[in-house]
Design a protein around this motif. Sequence first.
Motif, PDB file in Angstrom:
ATOM      1  N   TYR A   4       0.925  -0.754  -0.001  1.00  0.00           N
ATOM      2  CA  TYR A   4       0.107   0.137   0.036  1.00  0.00           C
ATOM      3  C   TYR A   4       1.036   1.164   0.439  1.00  0.00           C
ATOM      4  O   TYR A   4       2.252   1.296   0.635  1.00  0.00           O
ATOM      5  N   THR A   5       0.375   2.013  -0.587  1.00  0.00           N
ATOM      6  CA  THR A   5       1.025   3.951  -0.592  1.00  0.00           C
ATOM      7  C   THR A   5       0.851   3.842   1.024  1.00  0.00           C
ATOM      8  O   THR A   5       0.218   3.547   1.369  1.00  0.00           O
ATOM      9  N   ILE A   6       1.459   4.964   1.064  1.00  0.00           N
ATOM     10  CA  ILE A   6       1.628   5.607   2.359  1.00  0.00           C
ATOM     11  C   ILE A   6      -0.428   6.861   2.335  1.00  0.00           C
ATOM     12  O   ILE A   6      -0.931   6.298   3.552  1.00  0.00           O
ATOM     13  N   ASP A   7      -0.526   6.829   1.362  1.00  0.00           N
ATOM     14  CA  ASP A   7      -2.126   7.135   1.423  1.00  0.00           C
ATOM     15  C   ASP A   7      -2.796   6.303   1.886  1.00  0.00           C
ATOM     16  O   ASP A   7      -3.642   6.545   2.188  1.00  0.00           O
ATOM     17  N   ARG A  27      10.692   4.621  15.270  1.00  0.00           N
ATOM     18  CA  ARG A  27      11.429   3.080  15.164  1.00  0.00           C
ATOM     19  C   ARG A  27      10.757   2.589  16.046  1.00  0.00           C
ATOM     20  O   ARG A  27      10.661   1.256  16.209  1.00  0.00           O
ATOM     21  N   LEU A  28       9.083   3.036  16.092  1.00  0.00           N
ATOM     22  CA  LEU A  28       7.653   2.756  15.764  1.00  0.00           C
ATOM     23  C   LEU A  28       7.319   1.175  15.351  1.00  0.00           C
ATOM     24  O   LEU A  28       6.833  -0.058  15.380  1.00  0.00           O
ATOM     25  N   LEU A  29       8.224   0.556  13.790  1.00  0.00           N
ATOM     26  CA  LEU A  29       7.584  -0.121  13.225  1.00  0.00           C
ATOM     27  C   LEU A  29       8.994  -0.806  12.805  1.00  0.00           C
ATOM     28  O   LEU A  29      10.200   0.209  12.520  1.00  0.00           O
ATOM     29  N   PRO A  30       8.922  -1.172  12.176  1.00  0.00           N
ATOM     30  CA  PRO A  30       9.497  -2.436  11.176  1.00  0.00           C
ATOM     31  C   PRO A  30      10.248  -1.456  10.105  1.00  0.00           C
ATOM     32  O   PRO A  30       9.539  -0.640   9.953  1.00  0.00           O
ATOM     33  N   PRO A  31      11.414  -1.331   9.583  1.00  0.00           N
ATOM     34  CA  PRO A  31      11.031  -0.610   8.561  1.00  0.00           C
ATOM     35  C   PRO A  31      10.302  -0.578   7.142  1.00  0.00           C
ATOM     36  O   PRO A  31      10.230  -1.997   6.945  1.00  0.00           O
ATOM     37  N   ILE A  32      10.069   0.210   6.491  1.00  0.00           N
ATOM     38  CA  ILE A  32       9.015   0.402   5.602  1.00  0.00           C
ATOM     39  C   ILE A  32      10.126   0.068   4.438  1.00  0.00           C
ATOM     40  O   ILE A  32      10.341   0.969   4.317  1.00  0.00           O
ATOM     41  N   ALA A  33       8.963  -0.397   3.330  1.00  0.00           N
ATOM     42  CA  ALA A  33      10.103  -0.794   2.111  1.00  0.00           C
ATOM     43  C   ALA A  33       9.793   0.254   1.897  1.00  0.00           C
ATOM     44  O   ALA A  33       9.009   0.718   1.148  1.00  0.00           O
ATOM     45  N   LYS A  34      10.720   0.741   0.195  1.00  0.00           N
ATOM     46  CA  LYS A  34      10.083   1.549  -0.589  1.00  0.00           C
ATOM     47  C   LYS A  34      10.187   1.247  -1.970  1.00  0.00           C
ATOM     48  O   LYS A  34      11.204   0.004  -2.711  1.00  0.00           O
ATOM     49  N   ALA A  35       9.766   1.708  -2.971  1.00  0.00           N
ATOM     50  CA  ALA A  35       8.769   1.160  -4.484  1.00  0.00           C
ATOM     51  C   ALA A  35      10.368   2.319  -4.920  1.00  0.00           C
ATOM     52  O   ALA A  35      11.169   2.395  -4.120  1.00  0.00           O
ATOM     53  N   GLY A  38      10.904   5.725  -4.311  1.00  0.00           N
ATOM     54  CA  GLY A  38      11.876   5.983  -3.655  1.00  0.00           C
ATOM     55  C   GLY A  38      10.673   5.952  -2.396  1.00  0.00           C
ATOM     56  O   GLY A  38      10.373   6.477  -1.140  1.00  0.00           O
ATOM     57  N   HIS A  39       8.523   6.196  -2.575  1.00  0.00           N
ATOM     58  CA  HIS A  39       7.937   6.025  -2.360  1.00  0.00           C
ATOM     59  C   HIS A  39       7.449   5.063  -0.878  1.00  0.00           C
ATOM     60  O   HIS A  39       7.942   3.710  -1.878  1.00  0.00           O
ATOM     61  N   ARG A  40       7.058   5.410  -0.099  1.00  0.00           N
ATOM     62  CA  ARG A  40       6.573   4.374   1.073  1.00  0.00           C
ATOM     63  C   ARG A  40       5.869   2.946   0.264  1.00  0.00           C
ATOM     64  O   ARG A  40       5.045   3.158  -0.760  1.00  0.00           O
ATOM     65  N   ARG A  41       6.253   1.690   0.996  1.00  0.00           N
ATOM     66  CA  ARG A  41       4.782   0.591   0.220  1.00  0.00           C
ATOM     67  C   ARG A  41       5.065  -0.158   1.687  1.00  0.00           C
ATOM     68  O   ARG A  41       5.856  -0.857   2.237  1.00  0.00           O
ATOM     69  N   TYR A  42       3.759   0.206   1.835  1.00  0.00           N
ATOM     70  CA  TYR A  42       3.449  -0.487   3.786  1.00  0.00           C
ATOM     71  C   TYR A  42       3.114  -2.373   2.773  1.00  0.00           C
ATOM     72  O   TYR A  42       1.768  -2.160   2.419  1.00  0.00           O
ATOM     73  N   THR A  43       3.159  -2.770   3.897  1.00  0.00           N
ATOM     74  CA  THR A  43       2.757  -4.843   2.953  1.00  0.00           C
ATOM     75  C   THR A  43       1.395  -4.485   4.904  1.00  0.00           C
ATOM     76  O   THR A  43       1.072  -3.973   5.416  1.00  0.00           O
ATOM     77  N   ASP A  44       0.935  -5.939   4.495  1.00  0.00           N
ATOM     78  CA  ASP A  44       0.015  -6.048   5.159  1.00  0.00           C
ATOM     79  C   ASP A  44       0.425  -6.395   6.857  1.00  0.00           C
ATOM     80  O   ASP A  44      -0.298  -5.952   8.139  1.00  0.00           O
ATOM     81  N   ASP A  45       1.296  -6.641   6.881  1.00  0.00           N
ATOM     82  CA  ASP A  45       2.126  -6.767   7.839  1.00  0.00           C
ATOM     83  C   ASP A  45       2.578  -5.848   9.219  1.00  0.00           C
ATOM     84  O   ASP A  45       2.395  -5.322  10.102  1.00  0.00           O
ATOM     85  N   ASP A  46       2.598  -4.490   8.298  1.00  0.00           N
ATOM     86  CA  ASP A  46       2.909  -3.489   8.507  1.00  0.00           C
ATOM     87  C   ASP A  46       1.852  -3.079   8.948  1.00  0.00           C
ATOM     88  O   ASP A  46       2.215  -1.961   9.676  1.00  0.00           O
ATOM     89  N   ILE A  47       1.315  -3.065   8.079  1.00  0.00           N
ATOM     90  CA  ILE A  47      -0.892  -2.840   8.578  1.00  0.00           C
ATOM     91  C   ILE A  47      -1.060  -2.600  10.236  1.00  0.00           C
ATOM     92  O   ILE A  47      -1.140  -2.270  10.851  1.00  0.00           O
ATOM     93  N   GLY A  48      -0.866  -4.110  10.098  1.00  0.00           N
ATOM     94  CA  GLY A  48      -0.729  -4.803  11.339  1.00  0.00           C
ATOM     95  C   GLY A  48      -0.026  -4.109  12.506  1.00  0.00           C
ATOM     96  O   GLY A  48      -0.725  -4.218  14.216  1.00  0.00           O
ATOM     97  N   TRP A  49       0.903  -4.161  11.931  1.00  0.00           N
ATOM     98  CA  TRP A  49       1.803  -3.088  13.175  1.00  0.00           C
ATOM     99  C   TRP A  49       1.450  -1.806  13.821  1.00  0.00           C
ATOM    100  O   TRP A  49       1.621  -1.540  14.863  1.00  0.00           O
ATOM    101  N   VAL A  50       0.737  -1.531  12.652  1.00  0.00           N
ATOM    102  CA  VAL A  50      -0.227  -0.505  13.125  1.00  0.00           C
ATOM    103  C   VAL A  50      -0.690  -0.492  13.896  1.00  0.00           C
ATOM    104  O   VAL A  50      -1.442   0.972  14.741  1.00  0.00           O
ATOM    105  N   LYS A  51      -1.640  -0.424  13.577  1.00  0.00           N
ATOM    106  CA  LYS A  51      -2.927  -1.352  14.528  1.00  0.00           C
ATOM    107  C   LYS A  51      -2.511  -1.298  15.646  1.00  0.00           C
ATOM    108  O   LYS A  51      -3.453  -1.305  17.398  1.00  0.00           O
ATOM    109  N   PHE A  52      -1.197  -2.182  16.063  1.00  0.00           N
ATOM    110  CA  PHE A  52      -1.113  -2.903  16.933  1.00  0.00           C
ATOM    111  C   PHE A  52      -0.846  -2.045  18.447  1.00  0.00           C
ATOM    112  O   PHE A  52      -0.993  -1.090  19.199  1.00  0.00           O
TER     113      PHE A  52
END
Length: 137
Positions: A4-7, A27-35, A38-52
């Motif tokens: 997912y994009t940051i939006d 550093r509350l999230l694991p490193p976010i991958a970038k396309a 250079g734009h951030r690309r969030y995974t389902d796992d990243d979204i899970g971390w944010v929700k936690f």
Amino acid sequence: MHDYTIDEAAERTGLSKHTLRYYERERLLPPIAKASSGHRRYTDDDIGWVKFLQLLRATGMPIREAKEFVTLTWAGDHTIPQRVEVLTGYRAALVERMAQDVEHLEALNRKIGFYEDVLVAQDATPERVTGERAAVG
């Protein structure tokens, strides 16, 4: 697995892009991958971390303690007893707040009931009944 994009991540989590960047910077999230762009690309796992993290924050956990908890998590399974201890403490505080909220709700319900009874009694006063009859008749 989606990315997912940051939006899109902001929309899925209900957080602002600024907050997502802040969580990453702190550093509350694991490193976010970038396309490649250079734009951030969030995974389902990243979204899970944010929700936690949102859950931890909703319990009243300050950012500083959330960072400590994340550090424990990333340190490995040997920190599970410490994590259980932290979460148990926040659970106890949450249960206490919920009990207080129930007491507050009951007090409000009693007060509303009192006021509703006053309104019913006012509607049944002789002056009201006579006035209503005159208006109807």
